[in-house]
Design an enzyme around this catalytic site. Sequence first.
Site, PDB file in Angstrom:
ATOM      1  N   CYS A 190      -5.686   2.153   5.632  1.00  0.00           N
ATOM      2  CA  CYS A 190      -6.445   0.532   6.047  1.00  0.00           C
ATOM      3  C   CYS A 190      -6.472   0.523   7.718  1.00  0.00           C
ATOM      4  O   CYS A 190      -5.194   1.134   8.571  1.00  0.00           O
ATOM      5  CB  CYS A 190      -6.332  -0.516   5.228  1.00  0.00           C
ATOM      6  SG  CYS A 190      -4.794  -0.575   5.053  1.00  0.00           S
ATOM      7  N   CYS A 246      -2.131  -0.592   7.649  1.00  0.00           N
ATOM      8  CA  CYS A 246      -1.702   0.787   7.431  1.00  0.00           C
ATOM      9  C   CYS A 246      -1.767   2.029   8.630  1.00  0.00           C
ATOM     10  O   CYS A 246      -0.973   3.173   8.922  1.00  0.00           O
ATOM     11  CB  CYS A 246      -2.046   1.786   6.013  1.00  0.00           C
ATOM     12  SG  CYS A 246      -1.999   0.841   4.872  1.00  0.00           S
ATOM     13  N   HIS A 302       1.044  -1.115   0.253  1.00  0.00           N
ATOM     14  CA  HIS A 302      -0.067   0.152   0.588  1.00  0.00           C
ATOM     15  C   HIS A 302       0.555   1.176  -0.272  1.00  0.00           C
ATOM     16  O   HIS A 302       1.898   1.349   0.513  1.00  0.00           O
ATOM     17  CB  HIS A 302      -0.632  -0.013   1.410  1.00  0.00           C
ATOM     18  CG  HIS A 302      -1.559  -1.286   1.338  1.00  0.00           C
ATOM     19  ND1 HIS A 302      -3.458  -1.139   1.947  1.00  0.00           N
ATOM     20  CD2 HIS A 302      -2.017  -1.831   0.570  1.00  0.00           C
ATOM     21  CE1 HIS A 302      -3.975  -2.371   1.833  1.00  0.00           C
ATOM     22  NE2 HIS A 302      -3.149  -2.685   0.956  1.00  0.00           N
ATOM     23  N   GLU A 345       0.752   3.733   1.880  1.00  0.00           N
ATOM     24  CA  GLU A 345       1.437   4.202   3.752  1.00  0.00           C
ATOM     25  C   GLU A 345       2.434   3.341   3.550  1.00  0.00           C
ATOM     26  O   GLU A 345       3.617   4.194   4.558  1.00  0.00           O
ATOM     27  CB  GLU A 345       0.300   4.203   3.885  1.00  0.00           C
ATOM     28  CG  GLU A 345      -1.162   4.725   3.624  1.00  0.00           C
ATOM     29  CD  GLU A 345      -2.330   3.905   2.838  1.00  0.00           C
ATOM     30  OE1 GLU A 345      -3.277   4.332   3.758  1.00  0.00           O
ATOM     31  OE2 GLU A 345      -1.581   3.322   2.134  1.00  0.00           O
TER      32      GLU A 345
END
Length: 155
Positions: A84, A87, A54, A56
């Site tokens: 999410c 993250c 991701h 992040e």
Amino acid sequence: MTHSDFMIIALKEAQKAFLKDEVPVGAVIVDLKTNKIIAKAHNQTEHGLDPTKHAEISVIRKACRKLQTKRLWGCAMYVTLEPCAMCAAAVSFARIEQLIIGAEDTKGGAVLNGVRFFESKTCHFKPTFQSGIMAEESSQLLKKFFIHKRKNNIL
């Protein structure tokens, strides 16, 4: 630079993801003292064959390597979509002091929605956070991506 300036850079990262057929999310980490960008990243789960890539997570890894540290004290993260749970936990573990979010994610977000990770007893560090910075632009890019996917029966 302002919150909007850094979010524009995060949106450019999200656009890179979009062009690579990745969910268009971008993130930027900034040093709060110098107002300088430390790292930028975008989602790469599909092409990286890694569900943890991701934006992040990738930007945290880049910033930690660049600064040679596991803690990002004195840093802010700008991200185009609400993180999410994975993250949000990474933001906490990295000790990022400020989290600036573009669009909320009512289905998968874990900061303002869902599990609200920073409010849980297992969260050892809670950054300050705000949302809605260039939310419309972030949302529109995501909508465009998913409309294309649905139209082509890719989802």
